[in-house]
Design a protein around this motif. Sequence first.
Motif, PDB file in Angstrom:
ATOM      1  N   SER A 224     -20.379 -25.478 -31.204  1.00  0.00           N
ATOM      2  CA  SER A 224     -21.217 -25.618 -30.001  1.00  0.00           C
ATOM      3  C   SER A 224     -21.298 -27.088 -29.604  1.00  0.00           C
ATOM      4  O   SER A 224     -21.417 -27.977 -30.466  1.00  0.00           O
ATOM      5  CB  SER A 224     -22.621 -25.055 -30.250  1.00  0.00           C
ATOM      6  OG  SER A 224     -23.288 -25.800 -31.254  1.00  0.00           O
ATOM      7  N   LYS A 225     -21.225 -27.328 -28.299  1.00  0.00           N
ATOM      8  CA  LYS A 225     -21.326 -28.679 -27.760  1.00  0.00           C
ATOM      9  C   LYS A 225     -22.351 -28.685 -26.619  1.00  0.00           C
ATOM     10  O   LYS A 225     -22.418 -27.715 -25.859  1.00  0.00           O
ATOM     11  CB  LYS A 225     -19.975 -29.173 -27.244  1.00  0.00           C
ATOM     12  CG  LYS A 225     -18.940 -29.415 -28.322  1.00  0.00           C
ATOM     13  CD  LYS A 225     -17.661 -29.995 -27.732  1.00  0.00           C
ATOM     14  CE  LYS A 225     -16.648 -30.289 -28.820  1.00  0.00           C
ATOM     15  NZ  LYS A 225     -15.401 -30.889 -28.272  1.00  0.00           N
ATOM     16  N   SER A 226     -23.097 -29.775 -26.544  1.00  0.00           N
ATOM     17  CA  SER A 226     -24.102 -29.900 -25.478  1.00  0.00           C
ATOM     18  C   SER A 226     -24.064 -31.323 -24.906  1.00  0.00           C
ATOM     19  O   SER A 226     -23.760 -32.286 -25.625  1.00  0.00           O
ATOM     20  CB  SER A 226     -25.504 -29.579 -26.005  1.00  0.00           C
ATOM     21  OG  SER A 226     -25.874 -30.495 -27.021  1.00  0.00           O
ATOM     22  N   ARG A 227     -24.394 -31.421 -23.640  1.00  0.00           N
ATOM     23  CA  ARG A 227     -24.416 -32.721 -22.935  1.00  0.00           C
ATOM     24  C   ARG A 227     -25.667 -32.763 -22.052  1.00  0.00           C
ATOM     25  O   ARG A 227     -25.947 -31.817 -21.319  1.00  0.00           O
ATOM     26  CB  ARG A 227     -23.161 -32.887 -22.088  1.00  0.00           C
ATOM     27  CG  ARG A 227     -23.044 -34.245 -21.399  1.00  0.00           C
ATOM     28  CD  ARG A 227     -21.689 -34.300 -20.685  1.00  0.00           C
ATOM     29  NE  ARG A 227     -21.493 -35.587 -20.059  1.00  0.00           N
ATOM     30  CZ  ARG A 227     -21.895 -35.951 -18.832  1.00  0.00           C
ATOM     31  NH1 ARG A 227     -22.577 -35.057 -18.094  1.00  0.00           N
ATOM     32  NH2 ARG A 227     -21.646 -37.141 -18.350  1.00  0.00           N
TER      33      ARG A 227
ATOM     34  N   GLU B 118     -24.660 -36.638 -25.963  1.00  0.00           N
ATOM     35  CA  GLU B 118     -23.799 -35.479 -26.284  1.00  0.00           C
ATOM     36  C   GLU B 118     -23.983 -35.127 -27.749  1.00  0.00           C
ATOM     37  O   GLU B 118     -24.137 -36.007 -28.596  1.00  0.00           O
ATOM     38  CB  GLU B 118     -22.339 -35.794 -25.993  1.00  0.00           C
ATOM     39  CG  GLU B 118     -22.037 -36.022 -24.519  1.00  0.00           C
ATOM     40  CD  GLU B 118     -20.565 -36.305 -24.279  1.00  0.00           C
ATOM     41  OE1 GLU B 118     -19.825 -36.472 -25.276  1.00  0.00           O
ATOM     42  OE2 GLU B 118     -20.168 -36.392 -23.104  1.00  0.00           O
ATOM     43  N   ARG B 119     -23.967 -33.829 -28.045  1.00  0.00           N
ATOM     44  CA  ARG B 119     -24.096 -33.346 -29.426  1.00  0.00           C
ATOM     45  C   ARG B 119     -22.982 -32.331 -29.717  1.00  0.00           C
ATOM     46  O   ARG B 119     -22.757 -31.390 -28.953  1.00  0.00           O
ATOM     47  CB  ARG B 119     -25.451 -32.710 -29.657  1.00  0.00           C
ATOM     48  CG  ARG B 119     -25.674 -32.254 -31.110  1.00  0.00           C
ATOM     49  CD  ARG B 119     -27.071 -31.728 -31.295  1.00  0.00           C
ATOM     50  NE  ARG B 119     -28.059 -32.785 -31.077  1.00  0.00           N
ATOM     51  CZ  ARG B 119     -28.421 -33.656 -32.021  1.00  0.00           C
ATOM     52  NH1 ARG B 119     -27.863 -33.614 -33.226  1.00  0.00           N
ATOM     53  NH2 ARG B 119     -29.328 -34.558 -31.755  1.00  0.00           N
ATOM     54  N   ASP B 120     -22.288 -32.527 -30.855  1.00  0.00           N
ATOM     55  CA  ASP B 120     -21.217 -31.624 -31.334  1.00  0.00           C
ATOM     56  C   ASP B 120     -21.696 -30.997 -32.636  1.00  0.00           C
ATOM     57  O   ASP B 120     -21.849 -31.680 -33.652  1.00  0.00           O
ATOM     58  CB  ASP B 120     -19.930 -32.426 -31.555  1.00  0.00           C
ATOM     59  CG  ASP B 120     -18.766 -31.525 -31.902  1.00  0.00           C
ATOM     60  OD1 ASP B 120     -18.992 -30.372 -32.293  1.00  0.00           O
ATOM     61  OD2 ASP B 120     -17.613 -31.978 -31.796  1.00  0.00           O
TER      62      ASP B 120
ATOM     63  N   ARG C 149     -21.117 -27.925 -35.529  1.00  0.00           N
ATOM     64  CA  ARG C 149     -20.152 -26.988 -36.105  1.00  0.00           C
ATOM     65  C   ARG C 149     -20.745 -26.373 -37.370  1.00  0.00           C
ATOM     66  O   ARG C 149     -21.172 -27.077 -38.283  1.00  0.00           O
ATOM     67  CB  ARG C 149     -18.825 -27.680 -36.437  1.00  0.00           C
ATOM     68  CG  ARG C 149     -18.206 -28.363 -35.223  1.00  0.00           C
ATOM     69  CD  ARG C 149     -16.891 -29.022 -35.561  1.00  0.00           C
ATOM     70  NE  ARG C 149     -16.352 -29.745 -34.394  1.00  0.00           N
ATOM     71  CZ  ARG C 149     -15.155 -30.331 -34.372  1.00  0.00           C
ATOM     72  NH1 ARG C 149     -14.379 -30.298 -35.462  1.00  0.00           N
ATOM     73  NH2 ARG C 149     -14.748 -30.952 -33.275  1.00  0.00           N
TER      74      ARG C 149
ATOM     75  N   SER D 268     -22.736 -32.078 -37.797  1.00  0.00           N
ATOM     76  CA  SER D 268     -23.386 -32.392 -36.527  1.00  0.00           C
ATOM     77  C   SER D 268     -23.089 -33.843 -36.157  1.00  0.00           C
ATOM     78  O   SER D 268     -23.227 -34.755 -36.999  1.00  0.00           O
ATOM     79  CB  SER D 268     -24.906 -32.184 -36.622  1.00  0.00           C
ATOM     80  OG  SER D 268     -25.551 -32.508 -35.400  1.00  0.00           O
TER      81      SER D 268
END
Length: 353
Positions: free
Chosen positions: A88-91, A108-110, A112, A137
């Motif tokens: 999941s990725k968020s911006r 931004e956050r990655d 897994r 993360s």
Amino acid sequence: MLLTRFRNCCAVIAILTLAMPLSSQDESGDATPTLEKRLLTLEEAVHLALEHNITLQVERVSEARSQRERIIAAAAFDPLFRTGYDLSKSRRVASDITQGGLAGSVSERDNRNYNIGLEGLLATGTTWTFSIDGNRSEFSSNDPTSSTFFSPLSYNSGYTLRLTQPLLRGRGRGPTEFGLRVAGRTAEISQLTLQREVEQTIASVIGTYWDLVSARRDLDVKQRALGEANELLEINRRKLEVGSGTEIDVISAEANIETQKAGIIDSLNARHGAQDSLLDLINAPEFRRGGAAGPIFRELEVVPTTPSSPSRSRIRCATLSTTASKSPSSACASAMSATSSTRPRTTSSPAFS
């Protein structure tokens, strides 16, 4: 004098009447086409029957299906492997300071997540689960104030072991192994049924084979008896010509010929019946018109070649190993005992004087 002539006329008419079927049968016999001969040993007949018999083919399929069902039932206790992975990725763009950054800053956050594990069922009804979980993360932001408080990259991991034991319903080996036990008993029954069908097929082939041998010998004996009856008729006719015989002897010899012909017809029918029964048990494609799917047998004559001696019961057990029977030796013993109890019958030819 008139009475004697009348008797002579009646005798001549009777002789001509009895001789007509003989001559017509001889003429029709000459026109009969010669059948193809197929030499067949007892061992080859047993081998072909074990390979092509319809009943054995059905039992083999049933036995194989039962074995697969037992394997499927036992697979309930095999451990299951599970694994998973998600990303999941968020911006986010901050509009003011209340949203965690300076106005206009971008973060931004990655994230897994992954997991791997095993689960299974024990014979006591206990279910167990073991898994290893992990997380990666990563955070990034163009806000200069956030880099001093947050680590941009982090890892987390852990493992889980869970045991579940029923206390009332489903507790113990009985309910848990019930399906496996039923499947195992069904497989054993199917295997024993196949072994019994193998032994019965071998015994039937051996008995039918020697029935065919007996029918062919009986036909040979009656054909020789017919030849002797013809010779007796010629002798009685010559005796009548020289005056040392009577017309009754000639008529009796002719009647005996017709009796022998009727016996030959019965023997032919018996030979054809024994041959058809043997071919039906063997069910080999080479004996049918159109191959394995052929509805009727080919026009041929099966000639048994195995000698009729005490050693004929020694069928090689290697032939029986082509079956799916669990104990080929028992099938061989059954076949040998069945062979010894189906010795061909001998028929004595009638004596003519």
